[in-house]
Design a protein around this motif. Sequence first.
Motif, PDB file in Angstrom:
ATOM      1  N   GLU A 124       0.751  -1.278  -0.149  1.00  0.00           N
ATOM      2  CA  GLU A 124      -0.074   0.122  -0.113  1.00  0.00           C
ATOM      3  C   GLU A 124       0.913   1.148   0.027  1.00  0.00           C
ATOM      4  O   GLU A 124       0.036   2.362   0.049  1.00  0.00           O
TER       5      GLU A 124
ATOM      6  N   ASN B 229     -10.428   0.813   0.319  1.00  0.00           N
ATOM      7  CA  ASN B 229      -9.838   0.391  -0.764  1.00  0.00           C
ATOM      8  C   ASN B 229      -9.988  -1.042  -1.164  1.00  0.00           C
ATOM      9  O   ASN B 229      -9.429  -1.512  -2.134  1.00  0.00           O
TER      10      ASN B 229
ATOM     11  N   PRO C  71      -4.691  -2.919  -3.495  1.00  0.00           N
ATOM     12  CA  PRO C  71      -3.578  -1.834  -3.584  1.00  0.00           C
ATOM     13  C   PRO C  71      -2.877  -2.006  -4.893  1.00  0.00           C
ATOM     14  O   PRO C  71      -2.069  -1.001  -5.339  1.00  0.00           O
TER      15      PRO C  71
ATOM     16  N   GLN D 114      -3.675   3.426  -4.829  1.00  0.00           N
ATOM     17  CA  GLN D 114      -2.858   3.536  -3.558  1.00  0.00           C
ATOM     18  C   GLN D 114      -3.120   4.971  -2.907  1.00  0.00           C
ATOM     19  O   GLN D 114      -2.704   5.756  -3.046  1.00  0.00           O
TER      20      GLN D 114
ATOM     21  N   HIS E 263      -8.843  -2.334   4.196  1.00  0.00           N
ATOM     22  CA  HIS E 263      -9.336  -3.190   3.452  1.00  0.00           C
ATOM     23  C   HIS E 263     -10.076  -4.409   4.067  1.00  0.00           C
ATOM     24  O   HIS E 263      -9.768  -4.838   5.207  1.00  0.00           O
TER      25      HIS E 263
END
Length: 385
Positions: free
Chosen positions: A69, A177, A182, A186, A197
């Motif tokens: 990330e 995200n 990733p 990012q 996540h």
Amino acid sequence: MNNSPYKGFGTRAIHAGLEPDPGTGAVMTPIYQTSTYAQEAPGKHKGYEYSRTHNPTRKALEANLAAIEGGKYGLAFASGLAAIDTLLKTLNPGDEVISTNDLYGGTYRLFVRVYEKFGLRFHFVPMQQLATIEEKITEKTRLIWVETPTNPMLNVIDIEAVAQLAKSKGILLAVDNTFASPYLQQPLKLGADIVMHSATKYIGGHSDLVMGALVVNDDALAEQLYFLQNAAGAVPGPMDCFLALRGIKTLHVRMQRHCENAEKVARFLRSHPKVEKVYWPGFPDHPGHEIAKKQMRAFGGMISFTIKGDNIEEAFRAVSSFKVFTLAESLGGVESLAGHPATMTHASIPREERLKAGLSDSLIRLSVGLEDADDLINDLKQVLQ
């Protein structure tokens, strides 16, 4: 990480934060299936006392999560909701949170049904325009919560623009995200303070674990989150950490295939006479297409669509008729999944709120997997016929 020799994403995914086991030379991080550790004397040990606090398998995963990330600190949790719950524990009664109005139903449920009674206040707004965020900001606003692409409407929010607004007001920005992974996006590099996540999804990638993650850069915030991770204790076990590490090693190649297949499926759906609307940010006329091009590597493996007539019974018939897609909760696995958000992933959101966000009772969500695209399209053909 800044001094790491691993520059490319795939190289970081496979190597960053990982070393051969010092005891045996094992290339793969071992599963340290232990709850406690021997000490030479009280307080004198090898860095590990108790596995809620630290575990070598989890430590390797957390370093790897931070690397992919582009962050300094990674934290793994027993689920995505456990990660969000831990972040919310950094807030105080009276604090306010501005959130995407189109978001995962479990996040909405945690916000409204768990944390409102503890004195937090949440505002749900469409975030495609900064003005809708700015008008909700008060002196009590402490956090802006963004999903992009959103679940399940695939709206795209400009992370860099929201980050600039948040920083100008002294507010933290957190980005879920999960839909992008990733590999595709990012947020820390775009100015976000926190990335979350559900690692259950693309990071794990094989529908065989439940896990969450937070990644941050700020030292003080990381220290606070590590304290809460240990104090509240919603940590994953070493076996799940091992599975997540295994999944990350193929994340980049899996995401490439997810995106390739999704584009073929989205274009087929858009050309089908029985399909009313297809939600996928790769279409040039998607309202967020240009932002997605700017902040994402590709457009992702998630698609939502409606069948003409906007009929919930027809949607039920469709999702129950798949042969290759599987009707199931979740997303991001190697297999293709179909879901009916109104009665599955988003059932906890009141219907009037769902409709305001554009989530109709007939919407179908697809997580496009790694099968042959022709088989997926043929499955959709037989369903739509």
